[in-house]
Design a protein around this motif. Structure first.
Motif, PDB file in Angstrom:
ATOM      1  N   LEU A  83     -10.965   6.883  51.873  1.00 50.10           N
ATOM      2  CA  LEU A  83      -9.517   6.722  51.829  1.00 50.10           C
ATOM      3  C   LEU A  83      -8.851   7.202  53.111  1.00 50.10           C
ATOM      4  CD1 LEU A  83      -8.658   7.825  48.168  1.00 50.10           C
ATOM      5  CD2 LEU A  83      -9.602   5.675  49.011  1.00 50.10           C
ATOM      6  N   ARG A  84      -7.697   6.596  53.391  1.00 52.24           N
ATOM      7  CA  ARG A  84      -6.944   6.949  54.586  1.00 52.24           C
ATOM      8  C   ARG A  84      -5.708   7.786  54.281  1.00 52.24           C
ATOM      9  NH1 ARG A  84      -6.691   1.037  57.596  1.00 52.24           N
ATOM     10  NH2 ARG A  84      -8.868   0.926  58.295  1.00 52.24           N
ATOM     11  N   SER A  85      -5.219   7.726  53.056  1.00 50.15           N
ATOM     12  CA  SER A  85      -3.941   8.382  52.762  1.00 50.15           C
ATOM     13  C   SER A  85      -3.819   8.702  51.279  1.00 50.15           C
ATOM     14  CB  SER A  85      -2.779   7.466  53.169  1.00 50.15           C
ATOM     15  OG  SER A  85      -2.752   6.321  52.338  1.00 50.15           O
ATOM     16  N   LEU A  86      -2.804   9.530  50.957  1.00 50.24           N
ATOM     17  CA  LEU A  86      -2.505   9.804  49.557  1.00 50.24           C
ATOM     18  C   LEU A  86      -1.930   8.572  48.865  1.00 50.24           C
ATOM     19  CD1 LEU A  86      -1.011  13.428  49.548  1.00 50.24           C
ATOM     20  CD2 LEU A  86      -3.272  12.680  48.771  1.00 50.24           C
ATOM     21  N   ASP A  87      -1.360   7.642  49.631  1.00 46.36           N
ATOM     22  CA  ASP A  87      -0.888   6.391  49.035  1.00 46.36           C
ATOM     23  C   ASP A  87      -2.057   5.610  48.434  1.00 46.36           C
ATOM     24  OD1 ASP A  87       1.785   6.783  49.567  1.00 46.36           O
ATOM     25  OD2 ASP A  87       1.745   5.694  51.469  1.00 46.36           O
ATOM     26  N   GLU A  88      -3.179   5.584  49.148  1.00 50.84           N
ATOM     27  CA  GLU A  88      -4.360   4.907  48.611  1.00 50.84           C
ATOM     28  C   GLU A  88      -4.913   5.652  47.407  1.00 50.84           C
ATOM     29  OE1 GLU A  88      -6.033   2.594  52.575  1.00 50.84           O
ATOM     30  OE2 GLU A  88      -7.117   4.332  51.830  1.00 50.84           O
ATOM     31  N   PHE A  89      -4.869   6.981  47.458  1.00 47.19           N
ATOM     32  CA  PHE A  89      -5.284   7.762  46.289  1.00 47.19           C
ATOM     33  C   PHE A  89      -4.363   7.454  45.113  1.00 47.19           C
ATOM     34  CE2 PHE A  89      -4.898  11.629  43.671  1.00 47.19           C
ATOM     35  CZ  PHE A  89      -6.217  11.755  43.255  1.00 47.19           C
ATOM     36  N   GLY A  90      -3.068   7.284  45.392  1.00 46.50           N
ATOM     37  CA  GLY A  90      -2.117   6.935  44.339  1.00 46.50           C
ATOM     38  C   GLY A  90      -2.466   5.627  43.658  1.00 46.50           C
ATOM     39  N   ILE A  91      -2.956   4.670  44.429  1.00 43.68           N
ATOM     40  CA  ILE A  91      -3.394   3.393  43.849  1.00 43.68           C
ATOM     41  C   ILE A  91      -4.556   3.623  42.893  1.00 43.68           C
ATOM     42  CG2 ILE A  91      -4.510   1.179  44.378  1.00 43.68           C
ATOM     43  CD1 ILE A  91      -2.895   1.172  47.005  1.00 43.68           C
ATOM     44  N   LEU A  92      -5.518   4.411  43.321  1.00 42.35           N
ATOM     45  CA  LEU A  92      -6.697   4.653  42.484  1.00 42.35           C
ATOM     46  C   LEU A  92      -6.362   5.445  41.228  1.00 42.35           C
ATOM     47  CD1 LEU A  92      -9.496   5.429  45.121  1.00 42.35           C
ATOM     48  CD2 LEU A  92      -8.825   3.235  44.126  1.00 42.35           C
ATOM     49  N   ILE A  93      -5.477   6.429  41.355  1.00 45.61           N
ATOM     50  CA  ILE A  93      -5.148   7.217  40.165  1.00 45.61           C
ATOM     51  C   ILE A  93      -4.329   6.386  39.181  1.00 45.61           C
ATOM     52  CG2 ILE A  93      -2.941   8.298  40.846  1.00 45.61           C
ATOM     53  CD1 ILE A  93      -4.192  10.958  39.792  1.00 45.61           C
ATOM     54  N   THR A  94      -3.569   5.408  39.693  1.00 47.30           N
ATOM     55  CA  THR A  94      -2.847   4.496  38.804  1.00 47.30           C
ATOM     56  C   THR A  94      -3.837   3.605  38.048  1.00 47.30           C
ATOM     57  OG1 THR A  94      -0.938   4.460  40.312  1.00 47.30           O
ATOM     58  CG2 THR A  94      -1.077   2.698  38.683  1.00 47.30           C
ATOM     59  N   VAL A  95      -4.877   3.180  38.738  1.00 50.13           N
ATOM     60  CA  VAL A  95      -5.925   2.376  38.082  1.00 50.13           C
ATOM     61  C   VAL A  95      -6.599   3.191  36.986  1.00 50.13           C
ATOM     62  CG1 VAL A  95      -8.158   1.232  38.417  1.00 50.13           C
ATOM     63  CG2 VAL A  95      -6.330   0.922  40.097  1.00 50.13           C
ATOM     64  N   GLU A  96      -6.856   4.479  37.261  1.00 45.93           N
ATOM     65  CA  GLU A  96      -7.496   5.333  36.265  1.00 45.93           C
ATOM     66  C   GLU A  96      -6.583   5.558  35.053  1.00 45.93           C
ATOM     67  OE1 GLU A  96      -9.543   9.744  36.186  1.00 45.93           O
ATOM     68  OE2 GLU A  96      -7.433   9.552  36.698  1.00 45.93           O
ATOM     69  N   GLN A  97      -5.330   5.840  35.314  1.00 48.18           N
ATOM     70  CA  GLN A  97      -4.422   6.218  34.239  1.00 48.18           C
ATOM     71  C   GLN A  97      -3.998   5.039  33.364  1.00 48.18           C
ATOM     72  OE1 GLN A  97      -1.254   8.235  36.330  1.00 48.18           O
ATOM     73  NE2 GLN A  97      -2.308  10.207  36.290  1.00 48.18           N
ATOM     74  N   HIS A  98      -3.873   3.874  33.960  1.00 47.92           N
ATOM     75  CA  HIS A  98      -3.322   2.733  33.216  1.00 47.92           C
ATOM     76  C   HIS A  98      -4.363   1.685  32.818  1.00 47.92           C
ATOM     77  CE1 HIS A  98       0.904   3.950  33.624  1.00 47.92           C
ATOM     78  NE2 HIS A  98       0.545   4.417  34.813  1.00 47.92           N
ATOM     79  N   GLN A  99      -5.607   1.855  33.268  1.00 48.48           N
ATOM     80  CA  GLN A  99      -6.685   0.961  32.834  1.00 48.48           C
ATOM     81  C   GLN A  99      -6.341  -0.518  33.057  1.00 48.48           C
ATOM     82  OE1 GLN A  99      -9.799   2.024  31.734  1.00 48.48           O
ATOM     83  NE2 GLN A  99      -8.999   4.019  32.373  1.00 48.48           N
ATOM     84  N   LYS A 100      -6.736  -1.023  34.201  1.00 46.75           N
ATOM     85  CA  LYS A 100      -6.473  -2.415  34.597  1.00 46.75           C
ATOM     86  C   LYS A 100      -4.976  -2.722  34.723  1.00 46.75           C
ATOM     87  CE  LYS A 100     -10.766  -4.274  32.688  1.00 46.75           C
ATOM     88  NZ  LYS A 100     -11.384  -5.298  31.814  1.00 46.75           N
ATOM     89  N   PRO A 101      -4.251  -1.927  35.520  1.00 45.84           N
ATOM     90  CA  PRO A 101      -2.832  -2.224  35.729  1.00 45.84           C
ATOM     91  C   PRO A 101      -2.668  -3.492  36.553  1.00 45.84           C
ATOM     92  CG  PRO A 101      -3.540  -0.572  37.276  1.00 45.84           C
ATOM     93  CD  PRO A 101      -4.709  -0.808  36.360  1.00 45.84           C
ATOM     94  N   SER A 102      -1.514  -4.118  36.447  1.00 47.95           N
ATOM     95  CA  SER A 102      -1.212  -5.259  37.310  1.00 47.95           C
ATOM     96  C   SER A 102      -0.852  -4.731  38.694  1.00 47.95           C
ATOM     97  CB  SER A 102      -0.044  -6.059  36.745  1.00 47.95           C
ATOM     98  OG  SER A 102       1.147  -5.293  36.796  1.00 47.95           O
ATOM     99  N   LYS A 103      -0.896  -5.616  39.693  1.00 48.87           N
ATOM    100  CA  LYS A 103      -0.560  -5.196  41.044  1.00 48.87           C
ATOM    101  C   LYS A 103       0.908  -4.766  41.139  1.00 48.87           C
ATOM    102  CE  LYS A 103      -2.385  -7.723  44.377  1.00 48.87           C
ATOM    103  NZ  LYS A 103      -2.812  -8.909  45.150  1.00 48.87           N
ATOM    104  N   SER A 104       1.784  -5.451  40.429  1.00 44.04           N
ATOM    105  CA  SER A 104       3.201  -5.068  40.442  1.00 44.04           C
ATOM    106  C   SER A 104       3.407  -3.701  39.784  1.00 44.04           C
ATOM    107  CB  SER A 104       4.045  -6.130  39.730  1.00 44.04           C
ATOM    108  OG  SER A 104       3.653  -6.264  38.378  1.00 44.04           O
ATOM    109  N   GLN A 105       2.612  -3.392  38.767  1.00 48.81           N
ATOM    110  CA  GLN A 105       2.704  -2.082  38.123  1.00 48.81           C
ATOM    111  C   GLN A 105       2.269  -0.985  39.086  1.00 48.81           C
ATOM    112  OE1 GLN A 105       0.383  -1.712  34.539  1.00 48.81           O
ATOM    113  NE2 GLN A 105       1.308   0.247  33.974  1.00 48.81           N
TER     114      GLN A 105
END
Length: 211
Positions: A83-105
Motif C-alpha cells: 500500500l501507498r497510503s491510508l486512503d488505500e487502506f481505507g478501501i481495503l477496510i471498507t471491503v472487509e467491513q461491508h463484504q463486497k461493497p459497490s465501488k460507489s459505496q
C-alpha cells in the motif's frame, strides 16, 4: 504554611490518581502533572497562548502539524507493504467491513474523490489484492472483494496500522482518548453534513450559515 499543605495534598491526590491508572516512574508522573495543569487551565489561559491567536486558529495549526506527523508515520508503517497510503487502506477496510461493497459505496465510506478512488481500486486490483465482479441483481454495479492474497495481506497491514494508531495517541490516558474520540465523532458528523449538503458552497458562505 497552609498553602504548602494544600499543595502537598494536591500532589498526593494526583499521585494516587496516577497510580490508579497503573502508571509508574517519576518522569511519567511529571508528564501526568503537566497534563493535569493543562487540563485545569482556564479558557483565557488557553486562548492567550500564543498571544493574540484565536483558539480555532491555534487548533487548526496543531491539527495541521498532526496531519504531517501522521503522514510521516504512515510512510514508516506502510514501507514494507503493497500500500501507498491510508486512503488505500481505507478501501481495503471498507471491503472487509461491508463484504463486497459497490465501488460507489467505497467512495462514500472513504470520502475520496471518485476518480482518485477508482484509480486506487484499479491499482489494488492489478496487485492482486482485490477483484471486481458484477452485482447479481444489477449488472451495472461493480462489487469489490478480497482475493486470497489480498485477505492475507490486509491482515498484516492492519497490524501495522494498529501500531501506527498507538503511536498517534501518544501518552494520553484512556480517559483522554475517550474524550478525544467523542470530539472527533462530533466533528466528523458536522463535516459529513457539510460535505453532503454544502460541498459547492464557498467557505465564506459556509461560515455565515453556521453562525
Amino acid at each position: 504554611m497552609q498553602e504548602t499543605f494544600d499543595e502537598l495534598e494536591d500532589l498526593l491526590k494526583n499521585y494516587r490518581n496516577f497510580k490508579m491508572e497503573g502508571r509508574k516512574g517519576l518522569s511519567n508522573f511529571g508528564v501526568f502533572l503537566q497534563k493535569q495543569s493543562e487540563n485545569n487551565a482556564s479558557p483565557q489561559e488557553v486562548k492567550s497562548y500564543p498571544p493574540g491567536v484565536p483558539l480555532p486558529a491555534l487548533i487548526a495549526h496543531l491539527w495541521g502539524r498532526m496531519l504531517r506527523h501522521t503522514a510521516f508515520l504512515t510512510k514508516k508503517a506502510l514501507e514494507e507493504t503493497e500500500l501507498r497510503s491510508l486512503d488505500e487502506f481505507g478501501i481495503l477496510i471498507t471491503v472487509e467491513q461491508h463484504q463486497k461493497p459497490s465501488k460507489s459505496q467505497i467512495v462514500q465510506e472513504t470520502l475520496q474523490e471518485p476518480t482518485t478512488c477508482f484509480e486506487s481500486i484499479k491499482r489494488l486490483e492489478r496487485l492482486g489484492l482485490i477483484k471486481e465482479q458484477p452485482d447479481a441483481d444489477d449488472k451495472r454495479v461493480r462489487r469489490v472483494s478480497f482475493t486470497e492474497k489480498g485477505a492475507a495481506h490486509f491482515r498484516m497491514v492492519k497490524g501495522k496500522v494498529f501500531l501506527l494508531a498507538q503511536i498517534l495517541v501518544g501518552n494520553s490516558t484512556e480517559a483522554e482518548q475517550v474524550q478525544l474520540l467523542q470530539l472527533l465523532k462530533n466533528l466528523d458528523a458536522y463535516h459529513s453534513q457539510l460535505a453532503i449538503n454544502e460541498s459547492k458552497e464557498k467557505i465564506e458562505a459556509i461560515v455565515a450559515e453556521r453562525r
